[in-house]
Design a protein around this motif. Structure first.
Motif, PDB file in Angstrom:
ATOM      1  N   GLU A  69     -41.860  26.413   8.157  1.00  0.00           N
ATOM      2  CA  GLU A  69     -40.855  25.871   9.057  1.00  0.00           C
ATOM      3  C   GLU A  69     -41.174  26.237  10.502  1.00  0.00           C
ATOM      4  O   GLU A  69     -41.797  27.273  10.770  1.00  0.00           O
ATOM      5  N   TRP A  96     -33.301  21.108   2.852  1.00  0.00           N
ATOM      6  CA  TRP A  96     -33.051  22.188   3.806  1.00  0.00           C
ATOM      7  C   TRP A  96     -31.867  23.011   3.306  1.00  0.00           C
ATOM      8  O   TRP A  96     -30.854  22.450   2.864  1.00  0.00           O
ATOM      9  N   GLY A 151     -37.050  26.493  15.199  1.00  0.00           N
ATOM     10  CA  GLY A 151     -35.827  27.247  15.392  1.00  0.00           C
ATOM     11  C   GLY A 151     -35.747  27.844  16.790  1.00  0.00           C
ATOM     12  O   GLY A 151     -36.715  27.815  17.542  1.00  0.00           O
ATOM     13  N   ARG A 180     -27.081  31.803   0.414  1.00  0.00           N
ATOM     14  CA  ARG A 180     -27.801  30.627   0.879  1.00  0.00           C
ATOM     15  C   ARG A 180     -27.058  29.368   0.438  1.00  0.00           C
ATOM     16  O   ARG A 180     -26.571  29.291  -0.693  1.00  0.00           O
ATOM     17  N   TYR A 204     -32.827  29.033   8.501  1.00  0.00           N
ATOM     18  CA  TYR A 204     -32.969  27.743   7.827  1.00  0.00           C
ATOM     19  C   TYR A 204     -34.286  27.723   7.044  1.00  0.00           C
ATOM     20  O   TYR A 204     -35.347  28.075   7.581  1.00  0.00           O
ATOM     21  N   TYR A 205     -34.183  27.298   5.794  1.00  0.00           N
ATOM     22  CA  TYR A 205     -35.327  27.248   4.897  1.00  0.00           C
ATOM     23  C   TYR A 205     -35.576  25.814   4.426  1.00  0.00           C
ATOM     24  O   TYR A 205     -34.624  25.089   4.126  1.00  0.00           O
ATOM     25  N   CYS A 206     -36.838  25.437   4.347  1.00  0.00           N
ATOM     26  CA  CYS A 206     -37.143  24.177   3.689  1.00  0.00           C
ATOM     27  C   CYS A 206     -37.628  24.475   2.270  1.00  0.00           C
ATOM     28  O   CYS A 206     -38.122  25.568   1.981  1.00  0.00           O
ATOM     29  N   VAL A 229     -27.973  22.346   2.740  1.00  0.00           N
ATOM     30  CA  VAL A 229     -27.700  21.655   3.998  1.00  0.00           C
ATOM     31  C   VAL A 229     -27.949  20.152   3.848  1.00  0.00           C
ATOM     32  O   VAL A 229     -27.074  19.336   4.124  1.00  0.00           O
ATOM     33  N   ARG A 233     -29.709  26.961   4.258  1.00  0.00           N
ATOM     34  CA  ARG A 233     -29.534  27.963   5.305  1.00  0.00           C
ATOM     35  C   ARG A 233     -28.792  29.166   4.743  1.00  0.00           C
ATOM     36  O   ARG A 233     -28.050  29.065   3.775  1.00  0.00           O
ATOM     37  N   ASP A 283     -23.195  27.151  12.643  1.00  0.00           N
ATOM     38  CA  ASP A 283     -24.499  26.692  12.164  1.00  0.00           C
ATOM     39  C   ASP A 283     -25.567  27.784  12.289  1.00  0.00           C
ATOM     40  O   ASP A 283     -26.694  27.610  11.823  1.00  0.00           O
TER      41      ASP A 283
END
Length: 124
Positions: free
Chosen positions: A6, A36, A9, A45, A94-96, A48, A38, A90
């Protein structure tokens, strides 16, 4: 197997925008549904957004619907998350994620591969 990284950010004021990218290495990116997630401090977690293999179908959490847009470019092995009208809530890492999935539909869970995460901080 696929590796995910990622980027994009950072810190932004409330109401601002950021665009996250998720670059994938490995074979057959187009075979994977992508998503995605978060995680905020002290919280679990959460989902999203998700996108199907072809990019033709998407799914969003209610909290980001209308503000975030997920997309992918299979020719570039990259997925994106355009985040607009950002709010302090928000703020998160954030993770993909990717899952090998032949049906061309988005997935909210059961992901096999994860990136290392990128921090998004929204100040009010």
């Amino acid at each position: 197997q696929v590796q995910l990284v990622e980027s994009g950010g950072g810190s932004v004021q409330a109401g601002g925008s950021l665009r996250l990218s998720c670059a994938a290495s490995g074979r057959n990116f187009g075979w994977y549904a992508m998503g995605w997630f978060r995680q905020a401090p002290g919280k679990e977690r959460e989902f999203v957004a998700a996108i199907s293999r072809s990019g033709g179908s998407t799914d969003y959490a209610d909290s980001v619907q209308g503000r975030f847009t997920i997309s992918r470019d299979n020719a570039k092995n990259t997925m994106y998350l355009q985040m607009n009208t950002l709010k302090s809530e928000d703020t998160a890492v954030y993770y993909c994620a990717a899952v090998y999935q032949m049906p061309d539909r988005p997935s909210q869970g059961n992901y096999d591969y994860w990136g290392q995460g990128t921090q998004v901080t929204v100040s009010s």
